[in-house]
Scaffold this active site. Structure first.
Site, PDB file in Angstrom:
ATOM      1  NE  ARG A 120      92.806 -82.812  14.434  1.00 19.71           N
ATOM      2  CZ  ARG A 120      92.852 -82.760  12.958  1.00 19.71           C
ATOM      3  NH1 ARG A 120      93.845 -83.580  12.708  1.00 19.71           N
ATOM      4  NH2 ARG A 120      92.641 -82.032  12.105  1.00 19.71           N
ATOM      5  CB  SER A 148      91.337 -84.312  10.166  1.00 23.55           C
ATOM      6  OG  SER A 148      91.522 -84.385   8.873  1.00 23.55           O
ATOM      7  CG  HIS A 149      94.327 -87.211   9.283  1.00 28.78           C
ATOM      8  ND1 HIS A 149      94.237 -85.724   9.340  1.00 28.78           N
ATOM      9  CD2 HIS A 149      95.524 -87.624   9.874  1.00 28.78           C
ATOM     10  CE1 HIS A 149      95.278 -85.446  10.169  1.00 28.78           C
ATOM     11  NE2 HIS A 149      96.124 -86.516  10.200  1.00 28.78           N
ATOM     12  CG  ASP A 183      90.223 -86.349   5.444  1.00 26.69           C
ATOM     13  OD1 ASP A 183      89.313 -85.990   5.034  1.00 26.69           O
ATOM     14  OD2 ASP A 183      90.695 -85.630   6.621  1.00 26.69           O
ATOM     15  CG  ASP A 193      87.981 -83.223   8.113  1.00 26.65           C
ATOM     16  OD1 ASP A 193      88.747 -83.953   7.522  1.00 26.65           O
ATOM     17  OD2 ASP A 193      88.047 -82.203   8.356  1.00 26.65           O
ATOM     18  CG  ASP A 213      90.055 -81.620   5.300  1.00 27.61           C
ATOM     19  OD1 ASP A 213      90.198 -82.836   5.519  1.00 27.61           O
ATOM     20  OD2 ASP A 213      90.219 -80.878   6.395  1.00 27.61           O
ATOM     21  NE  ARG A 214      94.544 -84.965   5.904  1.00 29.46           N
ATOM     22  CZ  ARG A 214      95.771 -85.252   6.464  1.00 29.46           C
ATOM     23  NH1 ARG A 214      96.251 -86.490   6.271  1.00 29.46           N
ATOM     24  NH2 ARG A 214      96.358 -84.522   7.509  1.00 29.46           N
ATOM     25  CB  THR A 246     102.414 -77.431   7.676  1.00 28.06           C
ATOM     26  OG1 THR A 246     103.574 -78.184   6.960  1.00 28.06           O
ATOM     27  CG2 THR A 246     101.410 -78.795   7.861  1.00 28.06           C
ATOM     28  CB  SER A 294      99.155 -83.796   4.363  1.00 30.54           C
ATOM     29  OG  SER A 294      98.652 -82.453   4.284  1.00 30.54           O
ATOM     30  CE  LYS A 307      93.450 -81.019   4.543  1.00 31.76           C
ATOM     31  NZ  LYS A 307      93.814 -80.116   5.731  1.00 31.76           N
ATOM     32  NE  ARG A 309     102.809 -84.713   9.812  1.00 32.75           N
ATOM     33  CZ  ARG A 309     101.989 -85.935  10.057  1.00 32.75           C
ATOM     34  NH1 ARG A 309     102.409 -87.052   9.938  1.00 32.75           N
ATOM     35  NH2 ARG A 309     101.040 -85.736  10.736  1.00 32.75           N
TER      36      ARG A 309
HETATM   37  C1  VG1 Z   1      98.769 -82.458   9.045  1.00 33.27           C
HETATM   38  C2  VG1 Z   1      99.384 -82.360   7.625  1.00 33.27           C
HETATM   39  C3  VG1 Z   1      98.892 -80.763   7.218  1.00 33.27           C
HETATM   40  C4  VG1 Z   1      97.509 -80.662   7.466  1.00 33.27           C
HETATM   41  C5  VG1 Z   1      96.768 -80.897   8.810  1.00 33.27           C
HETATM   42  C6  VG1 Z   1      95.311 -81.043   8.669  1.00 33.27           C
HETATM   43  O1  VG1 Z   1      99.309 -81.840  10.069  1.00 33.27           O
HETATM   44  O2  VG1 Z   1     100.814 -82.355   7.610  1.00 33.27           O
HETATM   45  O3  VG1 Z   1      99.471 -80.847   6.042  1.00 33.27           O
HETATM   46  O4  VG1 Z   1      97.045 -79.372   6.961  1.00 33.27           O
HETATM   47  O5  VG1 Z   1      97.393 -82.312   9.047  1.00 33.27           O
HETATM   48  O6  VG1 Z   1      94.800 -81.783   7.920  1.00 33.27           O
HETATM   49  P1  VG1 Z   1     100.646 -81.969  10.942  1.00 33.27           P
HETATM   50  O7  VG1 Z   1     100.929 -80.893  11.769  1.00 33.27           O
HETATM   51  O8  VG1 Z   1      99.993 -83.287  11.694  1.00 33.27           O
HETATM   52  O9  VG1 Z   1     101.677 -82.411  10.108  1.00 33.27           O
HETATM   53  V1  VG1 Z   1      93.266 -82.412   8.219  1.00 33.27           V
HETATM   54  O10 VG1 Z   1      92.645 -83.389   7.083  1.00 33.27           O
HETATM   55  O11 VG1 Z   1      93.303 -82.375   9.946  1.00 33.27           O
HETATM   56  O12 VG1 Z   1      92.276 -81.004   8.532  1.00 33.27           O
HETATM   57 CO    CO Z   2      90.768 -83.859   7.191  1.00 31.79          CO
END
Ligand code: VG1
Ligand code: CO
Length: 543
Positions: A23, A113-114, A277, A279, A281-282, A344, A365, A376, A496
């Site tokens: 990313r 993702s988000h 979110d 993509d 998955d959330r 995680t 998350s 997810k 976090r």
């Molecule tokens: C965050 C979350 C983690 C999740 C990851 C990807 O990671 O804490 O639980 O699996 O995002 O989610 P981090 O390393 O920033 O804490 V997503 O919706 O990218 O696929």
């Molecule tokens: Co996501």
């Protein structure tokens, strides 16, 4: 006429995949050879010759251009076939399903993702394995190593493939199958859930608001909720995926999905609210006047999954990421099934799901999922909730109250301190890690520290070990503090801080989580010296 080219290139620093893929800021991804180097590294590691891959993304800015580059590179690397979502769109769970359904050799998902999208926001690329799940650490590490020595990549010179129409075409001898991104996914959902019961609930006046946050789930949610389940037109809001997500931060939490929260806590709140979110998955789940924390959502889904046809035989086990609250563990214990605590990131659930040890998985998350795919799955969680509501015929608030009365309540919150200078965050974590051996037995805020460690995980299936996955401070009353640095951010570091406190009940089950957690929060700040190291005493996102 197409020509295959081999382009000389040089390694670009920092192409290291994080918690879920590579990313970076979009302009970085759009820079010379950046996307190409990483995609070549993927193909060099997994091999492309004669293989079939799935390709799609969440529709964010550069998604369409990146898809054309990846297709050209797949062709030049000798791939036999790529299955791509129409307009290069696929939600992460839908991509996972297509990889599995078509027994392919994996897939490339374009998403951050988000994280916000747009010309100055974030872009990302992740590779999923033939089982449909995110590449495990060993594979992403090999891809990273490859980016550090890369000297050339392969790409065909050609016109763009028309991705706007479903159908088959040829790109330099490679088959390109453009598919409807929704159809197979929606069909899978119909096999798992009692659509007739949910349809009857909507027909009976049940009201819902689904906020797709201008991200990828819009077409999926509209087709499934409105068209197939008969939810009122307009149930899905922000349902058109936009390259910049309409300027929104497509992260389904109370901060970024504030409009949904306001509606769900307002005078004319619908029965059920949900958001997903970038993509897809959330998920966030909200009842009228009640927010369901993701950790609690996992526990409630686990306790009630048998009410949905796809899970009527019961669960094999429940897995949660380490920072996720222990609420799901209590359900696993009550059901007499296995419970697993992983680092995680969804990639750690893959082996447990493949080995049939776990059926449900979740992260604090806003991630919940099951063995139906290897990611997810936001809409899946929302549909399971709807199935449970349709069978139990109770409000979300009543279901939560009953759950806490039976299992006790794991008060839980996560405090994020975003965009801290990386050196300050690293120094804080280093000092905290150094202090761990002396912590056990120490009293603080009326609690006693029972144990403190840096979480290490040995995969029970393949024996691989992952170290330094987050600092855990466990108290003798069951309270817990976890600290780790994010692996998905693209600006500085994000700290976090995860906070948990258990209340057995029957009293004290209705507190405000931040109040219930106040002593744990104070202890965390004192033990880690967050303000001293980072200059920040308040988080900027609380979930
Ligand atoms: C965050 C979350 C983690 C999740 C990851 C990807 O990671 O804490 O639980 O699996 O995002 O989610 P981090 O390393 O920033 O804490 V997503 O919706 O990218 O696929
Ligand atoms: Co996501």
């Amino acid at each position: 006429m197409t020509t295959s080219l081999t382009i000389a290139t040089k390694p670009i620093a920092g192409q290291k995949p994080g918690t879920s893929g590579l990313r970076k800021k979009t302009p970085v991804f759009m820079g010379p050879h950046y996307l190409e180097n990483f995609v070549q590294a993927i193909f060099d590691v997994v091999g492309a010759k004669g293989k079939t891959f799935v390709l799609g993304g969440d529709g964010r800015y550069f998604n369409d251009r990146a898809a054309q580059v990846i297709l050209r590179m797949a062709a030049a690397n000798g791939a036999a076939r790529v299955i791509v979502g129409q307009n290069a769109i696929l939600s992460t769970p839908a991509a996972s399903h297509l990889i599995r359904l078509n027994k392919t050799d994996g897939g490339i998902i374009m998403s951050a993702s988000h994280n916000p999208g747009g010309p100055h926001e974030d872009f990302g690329v992740k590779f999923n394995m033939p089982n449909g799940g995110p590449a495990p650490e060993g594979v992403t590490e090999a891809m990273y190593e490859r980016t550090t020595v890369i000297s050339e990549y392969h790409i065909v010179e050609s016109q763009d493939v028309d991705l706007s129409k479903v159908g088959r075409s040829d790109l330099a001898g490679m088959i390109v199958d453009v598919v409807d991104p929704v159809a197979d996914y929606a069909a899978l959902m119909e096999t798992l859930f009692d659509f007739a019961a949910i349809r009857a609930m909507f027909a009976g006046g049940f009201r819902m608001r689904m906020d797709s946050m201008c991200a990828v789930t819009g077409p999926y949610a509209t087709e499934i909720l409105e068209n197939r389940l008969g939810a009122a037109k307009g149930t899905v809001v922000n349902g058109t995926p936009l390259p910049d997500f309409g300027g929104m931060h497509p992260d389904p939490n109370p901060t970024w999905a504030k409009a949904l929260m306001d509606e769900m806590f307002g005078p004319d709140a619908p029965d059920f609210g949900a958001a997903s979110d970038g993509d897809g998955d959330r998920n966030m789940v909200v009842g009228a006047g009640i927010y369901v924390s993701p950790s609690d959502s996992l526990a409630v889904l686990a306790a009630n999954a048998h009410l949905a046809p796809g899970y009527k035989a019961g669960l094999k086990g429940i897995a949660r990421s380490m920072p996720t609250s222990a609420a799901a563990d209590r359900v696993a214990d009550a059901l007499g099934i296995g419970k697993y605590e992983t680092p995680t990131g969804w990639k750690f659930f893959g082996n447990l799901l493949d080995a049939g040890r776990a059926t449900l998985c979740g992260e604090e998350s806003f991630g919940t999922g099951s063995d139906h795919v290897r990611e997810k799955d936001g809409l899946w969680a929302i549909l399971l909730w709807l199935n449970i509501l349709a069978v139990r015929k109770q409000s979300v608030a009543a279901i939560m109250a009953a759950h806490w009365a039976k299992f006790g309540r794991n008060y839980y919150s996560r405090h994020d301190f975003e965009a801290i200078a990386s050196d300050k965050a690293d120094a804080m974590m280093a000092a905290l890690r150094a202090s761990l051996p002396g912590l056990a037995g120490r009293g603080i805020e009326g609690m006693t520290i029972a144990a403190a460690d840096d979480f290490a995980y040995t995969d029970p299936v393949d024996g691989s070990v992952s170290q330094k996955q987050g600092v855990r401070i466990l108290f003798s009353d069951g309270s817990r503090i976890v600290l780790r640095l994010s692996g998905t951010g693209t600006e500085g570091a994000t700290l976090r801080l995860y906070l948990e406190r258990y209340a057995a009940g029957p009293e004290g089950l209705d507190l405000d989580p931040q109040e219930a957690l106040a002593p744990v929060i104070r202890a965390a700040h004192a033990l880690a010296g967050i303000a001293d190291f980072t200059g920040r005493s308040e988080p900027n996102v609380i979930t």
